[in-house]
Design an enzyme around this catalytic site. Structure first.
Site, PDB file in Angstrom:
ATOM      1  N   ASN A 199       0.855  -1.184   0.000  1.00 42.08           N
ATOM      2  CA  ASN A 199       0.000   0.000   0.000  1.00 42.08           C
ATOM      3  C   ASN A 199       0.900   1.246   0.000  1.00 42.08           C
ATOM      4  OD1 ASN A 199      -1.595   2.263   1.168  1.00 42.08           O
ATOM      5  ND2 ASN A 199      -3.189   0.710   1.340  1.00 42.08           N
TER       6      ASN A 199
ATOM      7  N   HIS B 133      -3.195   0.092  -3.634  1.00 44.03           N
ATOM      8  CA  HIS B 133      -3.332  -0.875  -2.551  1.00 44.03           C
ATOM      9  C   HIS B 133      -2.262  -1.941  -2.762  1.00 44.03           C
ATOM     10  CE1 HIS B 133      -7.600  -0.162  -0.714  1.00 44.03           C
ATOM     11  NE2 HIS B 133      -6.849   0.921  -0.731  1.00 44.03           N
TER      12      HIS B 133
ATOM     13  N   GLU C  15      -2.381  -5.145  -3.143  1.00 42.97           N
ATOM     14  CA  GLU C  15      -2.650  -6.139  -4.174  1.00 42.97           C
ATOM     15  C   GLU C  15      -2.531  -5.529  -5.573  1.00 42.97           C
ATOM     16  OE1 GLU C  15      -4.457  -5.398  -1.532  1.00 42.97           O
ATOM     17  OE2 GLU C  15      -5.348  -7.159  -0.594  1.00 42.97           O
TER      18      GLU C  15
ATOM     19  N   CYS D 140      -9.863  -5.814   0.241  1.00 40.33           N
ATOM     20  CA  CYS D 140     -11.052  -4.966   0.169  1.00 40.33           C
ATOM     21  C   CYS D 140     -11.806  -5.255  -1.131  1.00 40.33           C
ATOM     22  CB  CYS D 140     -10.649  -3.491   0.266  1.00 40.33           C
ATOM     23  SG  CYS D 140      -9.976  -2.798  -1.270  1.00 40.33           S
TER      24      CYS D 140
ATOM     25  N   CYS E  61      -9.728  -4.699  -4.318  1.00 43.52           N
ATOM     26  CA  CYS E  61      -8.730  -5.737  -4.586  1.00 43.52           C
ATOM     27  C   CYS E  61      -9.385  -7.099  -4.825  1.00 43.52           C
ATOM     28  CB  CYS E  61      -7.722  -5.780  -3.450  1.00 43.52           C
ATOM     29  SG  CYS E  61      -6.835  -4.187  -3.326  1.00 43.52           S
TER      30      CYS E  61
ATOM     31  N   ASP F 222      -8.340   4.904   3.847  1.00 43.89           N
ATOM     32  CA  ASP F 222      -7.890   3.868   2.911  1.00 43.89           C
ATOM     33  C   ASP F 222      -8.993   2.897   2.523  1.00 43.89           C
ATOM     34  OD1 ASP F 222      -5.512   2.980   1.451  1.00 43.89           O
ATOM     35  OD2 ASP F 222      -5.862   1.096   2.515  1.00 43.89           O
TER      36      ASP F 222
END
Lengths: 146, 146
Positions: free
Chosen positions: B42, B53, B55, B80, B83, B143
């Site tokens: 991140n 992020h 990922e 999330c 992602c 975030d």
């Protein structure tokens, strides 16, 4: 600002992408009263970067925002799961879509989860993707992981 | 290569992010036989970019891949929606998650759609996020769009 006027910004981005040799999908993030926060386009080809979809590029261009609930994501094409996930995670309040004919992404799922979804069925957007997919089927398949 | 060994790469990225003043979430994309394709973290704070992020950073670092079905996304934290959408759209075959205690993202949805999901409940990952959220609740809320 009308959805169609917001879509014009995304279409201009898509056409810019096409002129660069890229996949012609554009997007823009607006405030609910029509202020442009950022716009972008798919740049898989131009930047050799699979993570740059139109919506993620527009989201990045808008910079860090503390609250997305009142923002509108405008995109020339129905957002894929990656971009639909972006909208849902950040609670973007509304999505305006140029067309969902050549590709049907996650916009029904977004609507189910409270996002205000508008599909315009815009002939320019349909034309851009129809022509691109016919000319570059392998690039399009790569872009949606198929 | 064990899931735990793959997770170690993601944990190293998360710790690097923390040392940079960032949100301590790391990720890595591997082939099914354990070859590292790319790793990332991140970088909302470091690059002032809300789109990075862990990922998506690992996915970008892996470059353009023609088929993700046999790849494994390893992440220190439950992904999330943004992602998770990335994983689903690109048909990434498996996800290994360090922990889903401090944040429960979309991994159940991924499992429902055929992704092989492993949650390790790793104490290092729980510790990183527990400490970070306590110290910087506003950054964490930003975030995840809350």
């Amino acid at each position: 600002m009308t959805p169609q006027a917001m879509l014009d910004v995304a279409v201009a981005e898509a056409r810019k992408g096409l002129a660069e040799g890229g996949i012609p999908i554009g997007a823009a993030l607006f405030t609910s009263d029509g202020v442009l926060l950022g716009s972008g386009r798919n740049r898989r080809v131009q930047q050799d970067d699979p993570s740059v979809h139109a919506e993620t590029d527009a989201f990045r261009a808008a910079g860090r925002q503390r609250d997305y609930r009142s923002t509108v994501m405008v995109t020339t094409l129905s957002p894929c799961w990656y971009c639909s996930g972006l909208v849902r995670q950040f609670n973007i309040g509304a999505v305006v879509i140029g067309e969902a004919t050549t590709f049907h992404g996650g916009h029904d799922w977004l609507a189910e989860h409270g996002v205000a979804v508008t599909v315009l069925d815009d002939a320019r957007c349909v034309g851009l993707m129809t022509d691109f997919i016919a000319a570059h089927p392998e690039l399009w398949a790569e872009d949606i992981g198929e």
